[in-house]
Design a protein around this motif. Structure first.
Motif, PDB file in Angstrom:
ATOM      1  N   VAL A   5       2.935   1.959   3.467  1.00 23.41           N
ATOM      2  CA  VAL A   5       3.018   1.347   2.129  1.00 23.41           C
ATOM      3  C   VAL A   5       3.657  -0.039   2.137  1.00 23.41           C
ATOM      4  N   SER A   6       3.931  -0.559   3.328  1.00 27.21           N
ATOM      5  CA  SER A   6       4.668  -1.823   3.404  1.00 27.21           C
ATOM      6  C   SER A   6       3.764  -3.043   3.317  1.00 27.21           C
ATOM      7  N   ARG A   7       2.481  -2.851   3.540  1.00 29.97           N
ATOM      8  CA  ARG A   7       1.556  -3.992   3.552  1.00 29.97           C
ATOM      9  C   ARG A   7       0.141  -3.455   3.449  1.00 29.97           C
ATOM     10  N   GLY A   8      -0.807  -4.383   3.372  1.00 28.54           N
ATOM     11  CA  GLY A   8      -2.213  -4.001   3.418  1.00 28.54           C
ATOM     12  C   GLY A   8      -2.646  -3.094   2.273  1.00 28.54           C
ATOM     13  N   LEU A   9      -3.629  -2.267   2.567  1.00 31.94           N
ATOM     14  CA  LEU A   9      -4.214  -1.396   1.535  1.00 31.94           C
ATOM     15  C   LEU A   9      -3.170  -0.484   0.903  1.00 31.94           C
ATOM     16  N   GLY A  10      -2.239   0.001   1.709  1.00 29.99           N
ATOM     17  CA  GLY A  10      -1.242   0.938   1.188  1.00 29.99           C
ATOM     18  C   GLY A  10      -0.444   0.374   0.023  1.00 29.99           C
ATOM     19  N   LEU A  29       6.716   2.931   8.559  1.00 28.10           N
ATOM     20  CA  LEU A  29       7.579   2.436   9.630  1.00 28.10           C
ATOM     21  C   LEU A  29       8.632   1.450   9.136  1.00 28.10           C
ATOM     22  N   ALA A  30       8.263   0.624   8.188  1.00 25.58           N
ATOM     23  CA  ALA A  30       9.135  -0.477   7.780  1.00 25.58           C
ATOM     24  C   ALA A  30      10.467   0.048   7.259  1.00 25.58           C
ATOM     25  N   SER A  31      11.563  -0.667   7.587  1.00 27.70           N
ATOM     26  CA  SER A  31      12.860  -0.221   7.089  1.00 27.70           C
ATOM     27  C   SER A  31      12.985  -0.498   5.594  1.00 27.70           C
ATOM     28  N   VAL A  44       9.302   6.794   8.170  1.00 26.44           N
ATOM     29  CA  VAL A  44       8.653   7.822   8.984  1.00 26.44           C
ATOM     30  C   VAL A  44       7.817   7.129  10.048  1.00 26.44           C
ATOM     31  N   ASP A  45       8.015   7.540  11.293  1.00 28.26           N
ATOM     32  CA  ASP A  45       7.129   7.084  12.364  1.00 28.26           C
ATOM     33  C   ASP A  45       6.138   8.212  12.632  1.00 28.26           C
ATOM     34  N   LEU A  46       4.907   7.980  12.255  1.00 30.57           N
ATOM     35  CA  LEU A  46       3.907   9.048  12.325  1.00 30.57           C
ATOM     36  C   LEU A  46       3.559   9.441  13.758  1.00 30.57           C
ATOM     37  N   ARG A  47       4.039   8.688  14.738  1.00 27.23           N
ATOM     38  CA  ARG A  47       3.817   9.082  16.136  1.00 27.23           C
ATOM     39  C   ARG A  47       4.731  10.224  16.535  1.00 27.23           C
ATOM     40  N   ASN A  65      -3.333   9.711   3.170  1.00 27.45           N
ATOM     41  CA  ASN A  65      -3.099   9.308   4.563  1.00 27.45           C
ATOM     42  C   ASN A  65      -3.751   7.951   4.766  1.00 27.45           C
ATOM     43  N   ASN A  66      -2.942   6.917   4.594  1.00 26.76           N
ATOM     44  CA  ASN A  66      -3.458   5.548   4.668  1.00 26.76           C
ATOM     45  C   ASN A  66      -3.044   4.836   5.960  1.00 26.76           C
ATOM     46  N   ALA A  67      -1.851   5.118   6.479  1.00 28.59           N
ATOM     47  CA  ALA A  67      -1.352   4.401   7.662  1.00 28.59           C
ATOM     48  C   ALA A  67      -2.351   4.517   8.806  1.00 28.59           C
ATOM     49  N   ALA A 138     -11.293   3.989  20.814  1.00 34.65           N
ATOM     50  CA  ALA A 138     -10.089   4.686  20.354  1.00 34.65           C
ATOM     51  C   ALA A 138     -10.076   4.767  18.824  1.00 34.65           C
ATOM     52  N   TYR A 139     -10.302   3.636  18.193  1.00 30.99           N
ATOM     53  CA  TYR A 139     -10.268   3.609  16.724  1.00 30.99           C
ATOM     54  C   TYR A 139     -11.394   4.469  16.145  1.00 30.99           C
ATOM     55  N   ARG A 140     -12.604   4.264  16.651  1.00 33.39           N
ATOM     56  CA  ARG A 140     -13.753   4.999  16.105  1.00 33.39           C
ATOM     57  C   ARG A 140     -13.558   6.506  16.240  1.00 33.39           C
ATOM     58  N   SER A 142     -10.820   8.192  16.623  1.00 36.37           N
ATOM     59  CA  SER A 142      -9.723   8.729  15.803  1.00 36.37           C
ATOM     60  C   SER A 142     -10.187   8.938  14.364  1.00 36.37           C
ATOM     61  N   LYS A 143     -11.043   8.040  13.877  1.00 32.84           N
ATOM     62  CA  LYS A 143     -11.547   8.189  12.504  1.00 32.84           C
ATOM     63  C   LYS A 143     -12.594   9.302  12.414  1.00 32.84           C
ATOM     64  N   LEU A 144     -13.393   9.449  13.470  1.00 35.63           N
ATOM     65  CA  LEU A 144     -14.327  10.573  13.525  1.00 35.63           C
ATOM     66  C   LEU A 144     -13.546  11.890  13.467  1.00 35.63           C
ATOM     67  N   TRP A 173     -14.641  -3.455   4.655  1.00 37.91           N
ATOM     68  CA  TRP A 173     -13.911  -4.409   5.502  1.00 37.91           C
ATOM     69  C   TRP A 173     -13.102  -5.306   4.558  1.00 37.91           C
ATOM     70  N   ILE A 174     -11.784  -5.123   4.587  1.00 36.69           N
ATOM     71  CA  ILE A 174     -10.922  -5.771   3.595  1.00 36.69           C
ATOM     72  C   ILE A 174      -9.898  -6.695   4.252  1.00 36.69           C
ATOM     73  N   ARG A 175      -9.423  -7.641   3.444  1.00 33.36           N
ATOM     74  CA  ARG A 175      -8.468  -8.648   3.939  1.00 33.36           C
ATOM     75  C   ARG A 175      -7.047  -8.079   3.989  1.00 33.36           C
ATOM     76  N   THR A 176      -6.694  -7.610   5.183  1.00 35.54           N
ATOM     77  CA  THR A 176      -5.333  -7.132   5.459  1.00 35.54           C
ATOM     78  C   THR A 176      -4.998  -7.609   6.867  1.00 35.54           C
ATOM     79  N   ASP A 177      -3.798  -7.258   7.343  1.00 40.93           N
ATOM     80  CA  ASP A 177      -3.476  -7.600   8.738  1.00 40.93           C
ATOM     81  C   ASP A 177      -4.529  -7.015   9.674  1.00 40.93           C
TER      82      ASP A 177
HETATM   83  N1  LIG Z   1      -8.673  -3.447   6.893  1.00 38.81           N
HETATM   84  C1  LIG Z   1      -9.905  -2.965   6.980  1.00 38.81           C
HETATM   85  O1  LIG Z   1     -10.910  -3.715   6.968  1.00 38.81           O
HETATM   86  C2  LIG Z   1     -10.123  -1.472   7.074  1.00 38.81           C
HETATM   87  C3  LIG Z   1     -11.435  -1.001   7.115  1.00 38.81           C
HETATM   88  C4  LIG Z   1     -11.667   0.370   7.190  1.00 38.81           C
HETATM   89  C5  LIG Z   1     -10.589   1.236   7.209  1.00 38.81           C
HETATM   90  N2  LIG Z   1      -9.315   0.760   7.181  1.00 38.81           N
HETATM   91  C6  LIG Z   1      -8.203   1.734   7.200  1.00 38.81           C
HETATM   92  O2  LIG Z   1      -7.381   1.500   6.073  1.00 38.81           O
HETATM   93  C7  LIG Z   1      -6.027   1.935   6.354  1.00 38.81           C
HETATM   94  C8  LIG Z   1      -5.055   0.828   5.994  1.00 38.81           C
HETATM   95  O3  LIG Z   1      -5.362  -0.290   6.810  1.00 38.81           O
HETATM   96  P1  LIG Z   1      -4.832  -1.764   6.519  1.00 38.81           P
HETATM   97  O4  LIG Z   1      -5.985  -2.644   6.690  1.00 38.81           O
HETATM   98  O5  LIG Z   1      -4.021  -1.798   5.277  1.00 38.81           O
HETATM   99  O6  LIG Z   1      -3.893  -1.926   7.820  1.00 38.81           O
HETATM  100  P2  LIG Z   1      -2.560  -2.777   8.050  1.00 38.81           P
HETATM  101  O7  LIG Z   1      -2.517  -3.940   7.147  1.00 38.81           O
HETATM  102  O8  LIG Z   1      -2.509  -3.005   9.522  1.00 38.81           O
HETATM  103  O9  LIG Z   1      -1.400  -1.759   7.621  1.00 38.81           O
HETATM  104  C9  LIG Z   1      -1.208  -0.581   8.363  1.00 38.81           C
HETATM  105  C10 LIG Z   1      -0.136   0.274   7.732  1.00 38.81           C
HETATM  106  O10 LIG Z   1       0.042   1.438   8.575  1.00 38.81           O
HETATM  107  C11 LIG Z   1       1.435   1.614   8.829  1.00 38.81           C
HETATM  108  N3  LIG Z   1       1.686   2.202  10.146  1.00 38.81           N
HETATM  109  C12 LIG Z   1       1.213   1.794  11.347  1.00 38.81           C
HETATM  110  N4  LIG Z   1       1.716   2.560  12.324  1.00 38.81           N
HETATM  111  C13 LIG Z   1       2.525   3.472  11.738  1.00 38.81           C
HETATM  112  C14 LIG Z   1       3.334   4.539  12.212  1.00 38.81           C
HETATM  113  N5  LIG Z   1       3.462   4.801  13.522  1.00 38.81           N
HETATM  114  N6  LIG Z   1       4.038   5.272  11.318  1.00 38.81           N
HETATM  115  C15 LIG Z   1       3.970   4.990  10.001  1.00 38.81           C
HETATM  116  N7  LIG Z   1       3.213   4.005   9.470  1.00 38.81           N
HETATM  117  C16 LIG Z   1       2.506   3.251  10.339  1.00 38.81           C
HETATM  118  C17 LIG Z   1       2.018   0.203   8.763  1.00 38.81           C
HETATM  119  O11 LIG Z   1       3.376   0.292   8.491  1.00 38.81           O
HETATM  120  P3  LIG Z   1       4.407  -0.923   8.825  1.00 38.81           P
HETATM  121  O12 LIG Z   1       4.001  -2.082   7.981  1.00 38.81           O
HETATM  122  O13 LIG Z   1       5.715  -0.376   8.441  1.00 38.81           O
HETATM  123  O14 LIG Z   1       4.251  -1.220  10.294  1.00 38.81           O
HETATM  124  C18 LIG Z   1       1.206  -0.427   7.628  1.00 38.81           C
HETATM  125  O15 LIG Z   1       1.811  -0.145   6.377  1.00 38.81           O
HETATM  126  C19 LIG Z   1      -6.020   2.313   7.841  1.00 38.81           C
HETATM  127  O16 LIG Z   1      -6.113   3.708   7.985  1.00 38.81           O
HETATM  128  C20 LIG Z   1      -7.274   1.629   8.388  1.00 38.81           C
HETATM  129  O17 LIG Z   1      -7.775   2.270   9.538  1.00 38.81           O
HETATM  130  C21 LIG Z   1      -9.053  -0.575   7.108  1.00 38.81           C
END
Ligand SMILES: NC(=O)c1ccc[n+]([C@@H]2O[C@H](COP(=O)([O-])OP(=O)(O)OC[C@H]3O[C@@H](n4cnc5c(N)ncnc54)[C@H](OP(=O)(O)O)[C@@H]3O)[C@@H](O)[C@H]2O)c1
Length: 227
Positions: A5-10, A29-31, A44-47, A65-67, A138-140, A142-144, A173-177
């Motif tokens: 929830v610290s950045r991106g879609l979350g 992960l973020a403090s 929470v570290d999901l690993r 489940n967004n992380a 790896a990514y593909r 894991s999502k499968l 495909w969205i604008r995030t990290d």
């Molecule tokens: N961006 C795209 O184009 C796209 C397309 C299809 C699907 N998705 C999916 O959408 C979801 C969100 O992606 P995003 O683009 O927002 O990615 P992102 O900007 O890279 O953000 C990833 C998030 O996951 C958290 N995270 C990573 N490792 C973690 C861990 N070990 N424990 C807890 N949290 C962890 C990060 O937390 P911290 O900030 O604290 O590190 C961050 O909040 C993902 O599941 C991704 O696969 C994204």
């Protein structure tokens, strides 16, 4: 409850949930997540195994489940499947599958017991077998795998009584990290659509794979259909 929830879609999912009237719990992960839509937050570290006392006093109505991580991203110079590091494969699964699965396995039985709940796994069209292109294994995969988990839980939800739904969601495909600035889509509408899907009657979302508000489907015959 939303992960990552610290950045991106979350971040945007939390804001959409808040605007829709939800009490929003975040984990990541973020403090300090810097997300003003959160009512509560836990690191929470999901690993790692998630502590039994994580939001233990709360009834979780909706698990998102967004992380996620995309370690073998060719846009960042990663090679194809033949140069994949097994450590990266393992680390990807730790977050994208095991991290999500431990939360699903914790909350799904409680939802069945209450006859109410929603589980959403943020997946990707890249998790469809037909889209495999020789890279990003790896990514593909894991999502499968998370899609398969969603379908398995959806079978149980479908057999139980009540308003229960588990579905997968591709945000496009969205604008995030992760998506990079080159992505064609903004994250805000993707978050808003996910929250709208939560309001669908369970029978209209359980066991389905959405991209935006439209059904993407788990797999199709023939060539990839983009969108
Ligand atoms: N961006 C795209 O184009 C796209 C397309 C299809 C699907 N998705 C999916 O959408 C979801 C969100 O992606 P995003 O683009 O927002 O990615 P992102 O900007 O890279 O953000 C990833 C998030 O996951 C958290 N995270 C990573 N490792 C973690 C861990 N070990 N424990 C807890 N949290 C962890 C990060 O937390 P911290 O900030 O604290 O590190 C961050 O909040 C993902 O599941 C991704 O696969 C994204």
């Amino acid at each position: 409850m939303v992960t990552g929830v610290s950045r991106g879609l979350g971040t945007h999912i939390c804001h959409s949930l808040k605007a829709a009237g939800y009490r929003v719990l975040g984990a990541g992960l973020a403090s300090s997540p810097g997300n003003d839509a959160l009512d509560d937050y836990q690191i929470v570290d999901l690993r790692k195994p998630v502590a039994a006392d994580l939001f233990a006093s709360e009834d979780i109505d909706v698990l998102v489940n967004n992380a996620g991580v995309y370690l073998d991203d060719p846009r960042r110079g990663y090679g194809d499947v033949l140069s994949l590091s097994i450590d990266d494969l393992r680390d990807t699964f730790e977050v994208n599958l095991f991290g999500s699965a431990q939360l699903v396995l914790r909350y799904a039985p409680r939802m069945i017991a209450r006859s109410s709940g929603r589980i959403v796994c943020v997946s990707s069209g890249m998790g469809r077998l037909q889209d495999a292109d020789g890279a990003s294994f790896a990514y593909r995969s894991s999502k499968l795998a998370i899609n398969s988990l969603v379908l398995s839980v959806a079978r149980h939800f479908g057999e139980a009584t009540g308003e229960l739904s588990a579905f997968s969601y591709c945000p496009r495909w969205i604008r995030t990290d992760m998506g990079t600035e080159s992505a064609p889509h903004a994250p805000e509408p993707a978050a808003a659509d996910l929250v709208r899907l939560l309001e669908f009657p369970a029978g209209q979302s359980n066991g389905r794979f959405f991209r935006g508000l439209r059904e993407l489907g788990w797999d199709t015959q023939g060539p990839f259909v983009g969108g």
